[in-house]
Design an enzyme around this catalytic site. Structure first.
Site, short mmCIF file in Angstrom:
data_model
loop_
_atom_site.label_atom_id
_atom_site.label_comp_id
_atom_site.label_asym_id
_atom_site.label_seq_id
_atom_site.Cartn_x
_atom_site.Cartn_y
_atom_site.Cartn_z
N ASN A 1 5.88 -12.32 8.27
CA ASN A 1 6.25 -10.97 7.89
C ASN A 1 5.38 -10.54 6.71
O ASN A 1 5.67 -9.58 6.02
CB ASN A 1 7.73 -10.87 7.49
N GLU B 1 7.12 -20.32 8.72
CA GLU B 1 6.87 -18.92 8.40
C GLU B 1 5.97 -18.77 7.17
O GLU B 1 6.29 -19.28 6.10
CB GLU B 1 8.21 -18.21 8.15
N SER C 1 14.31 -10.15 7.06
CA SER C 1 15.39 -9.53 6.30
C SER C 1 15.10 -9.64 4.81
O SER C 1 14.60 -10.66 4.34
CB SER C 1 16.72 -10.21 6.61
N THR D 1 0.85 -1.18 0.00
CA THR D 1 0.00 0.00 0.00
C THR D 1 0.89 1.24 0.00
O THR D 1 2.09 1.17 0.27
CB THR D 1 -0.90 0.04 1.24
N ASP E 1 10.52 -5.72 10.72
CA ASP E 1 11.50 -5.23 9.74
C ASP E 1 11.44 -3.72 9.83
O ASP E 1 10.42 -3.12 9.47
CB ASP E 1 11.14 -5.71 8.34
N HIS F 1 20.21 -11.24 5.25
CA HIS F 1 20.75 -11.56 3.92
C HIS F 1 22.23 -11.17 3.80
O HIS F 1 22.87 -11.50 2.80
CB HIS F 1 19.99 -10.78 2.84
N ASP G 1 10.27 -21.20 5.18
CA ASP G 1 9.46 -20.06 4.74
C ASP G 1 9.08 -20.20 3.27
O ASP G 1 9.85 -19.83 2.39
CB ASP G 1 10.24 -18.76 4.97
N PRO G 2 7.87 -20.72 2.97
CA PRO G 2 7.45 -20.84 1.58
C PRO G 2 6.75 -19.60 1.02
O PRO G 2 6.19 -19.64 -0.08
CB PRO G 2 6.48 -22.03 1.62
N ASN G 3 6.76 -18.50 1.75
CA ASN G 3 6.19 -17.23 1.28
C ASN G 3 4.75 -17.36 0.78
O ASN G 3 4.39 -16.85 -0.28
CB ASN G 3 7.05 -16.62 0.18
#
Length: 435
Positions: free
Chosen positions: A280, A257, A332, A112, A304, A360, A232-234
């Site tokens: 996140n 995650e 990160s 946004t 973050d 990272h 973390d598979p997003n």
């Protein structure tokens, strides 16, 4: 005793330097990292000649907001950090995409205009804190209330990875090699442990079918018994797939995650499994907290400071999490040493930081500092030097800015899907859930 003369903390100048930094071919559910990724370095100078530095995303949409913001900052006090948010609201910015698509640049949920503003404000806030700390002779952590730990623990951030970028693409050489199967991921983890001493491991998933990534986590558990593991598979999985994987890996995962997208779906997974869920993506603003906490959708929020609006908002988030018994750690994205220093300072002040932070930084072969921050036993020592405790390498900054100037626009906006199409011309960003 004669009092020390008052410092003039008026902002007399702001420098914005967009740069392109080398990035390895790291894979995610959207595609692959480009050979270069954009970052923005912010410098805030005071009337006394003190300069503070900050860092954030460098894509065009961030620059379009940062430039008028920088102009309005001149003449204000570096101490007026609350005013940064009012200032951001005064700056006109083109309407941003607000649909339900995943942001391919950050893989952090719906984007946004407000999140964009906060990401820009964060760099200016860090720069102001750095300048104020230097002027007062205090480290940033002291300006945030004081450190509660002398070193901050970080986790090895593992990725499925190609050996190199596609032929014909510019790229810096790296010695990590490919990692496309469980054996490759384990080898990568060993290298992280040997080089930096990490004792926990996070795997970026959503790249291959879940059973393949489950096998990789199992291989990590066998190779590093007792080490905390994360996957973390997003948001690439359905709720059913998420529940299945959580059941298969529940005995080895520290947390899972963002296995699926959205607070309602995360809440369903949480109800049906005992594996802690971290995010996140579904909690990235204060407005998103009530629903997520009330429904038990997340057990760990990955803050973050870039898109929460800075270091002070990060502390505010941590306090809310502590109140509701929700864990907190740090997310990160691709970043340099300025951001790592800022992360370390604020993390040092958070009492309820019980999980190693993501970073990272080991993947980045280039930096704009005179001296890279070091990981010792998986930790970064908290600097007690004034400000952030880092120094810009101006020649290196000029070189990376020159790369940005010479770019034809290919890399000025991060696009993992476009990078993947170089290798696979028919690649289309997968719809989610992917599995």
């Amino acid at each position: 005793m004669t009092p020390a003369p008052a410092r003039d903390l008026t902002v007399t100048g702001v420098r914005l330097t967009p740069i392109l930094v080398a990035d390895p071919p790291l894979l995610n559910t959207q595609g692959v990292h480009q050979p270069y990724t954009p970052r923005l370095i912010v410098e805030v100078e005071t009337a006394d000649g003190v300069t503070g530095v900050g860092e954030t995303y460098g894509d065009t949409k961030y620059l379009e907001l940062a430039r008028p913001f920088a102009e309005k900052l001149t003449g204000r006090q570096v101490t007026d950090m609350n005013g940064l948010f009012r200032l951001a609201d005064e700056v006109a910015v083109a309407a941003e995409r607000t649909d339900d698509a995943v942001d391919t640049g950050g893989l952090r949920g719906v984007q946004t205009a407000d999140k964009l503003r906060l990401s820009v404000v964060s760099a200016f806030e860090v720069a102001c804190l750095d300048a104020l700390g230097k002027a007062l002779g205090l480290p940033v952590h002291a300006l945030l209330g004081g450190k509660v730990r002398d070193a901050v623990e970080y986790s090895a951030y593992l990725f499925y990875k190609w050996a190199s970028h596609p032929a014909g693409r510019p790229a810096e050489q790296d010695d990590w090699g490919a990692a496309l199967d469980p054996a490759g991921i384990v080898e990568q983890a060993r290298a992280f442990k040997e080089r930096y001493g990490f004792t926990s491991f996070k795997l970026k998933g959503g790249v291959f079918p879940p059973e393949r990534e489950t096998a990789a986590v199992r291989a990590l558990a066998a190779a590093f018994p007792g080490h905390p593991l994360r996957l973390d598979p997003n948001g690439a999985w359905s709720t059913e797939t998420s529940v299945t994987v959580a059941g298969e890996l529940g005995d080895v995962l520290e947390y899972l995650e963002d296995p699926t997208l959205g607070t309602p779906a995360m809440a369903e997974v949480a109800r049906r499994t005992g594996v802690p869920l971290a995010t996140n993506m579904c909690v990235t603003t204060f407005a998103e907290i009530p629903e997520a906490f009330a429904t038990g959708a997340v057990q760990v929020v990955l803050s973050d400071h870039h898109y929460w609006g800075g270091l002070r908002n990060t502390r505010r988030l941590a306090a809310i999490c502590e109140t509701f018994g929700v864990g907190v750690s740090m997310h990160s994205n691709t970043h340099l040493g300025i951001s790592l220093a800022a992360m370390t300072h604020v993390a040092a002040t958070v009492p309820n930081l019980h999980h190693a932070c993501d970073s990272h930084y080991p993947w980045q072969s280039e930096d704009v500092l005179t001296e890279r921050l070091a990981f010792t036993d998986g930790r970064v020592t908290v600097s007690d030097a004034p400000g952030l405790g880092v120094t810009l390498d101006r020649e290196r900054l000029r070189e990376l800015h020159r790369r940005w100037l010479d770019d034809d626009g290919t890399y000025r906006d991060r696009d993992d899907a476009a990078a993947m199409r170089v290798a696979e011309p028919g690649w289309v960003t997968p719809a989610v859930p992917r599995w």
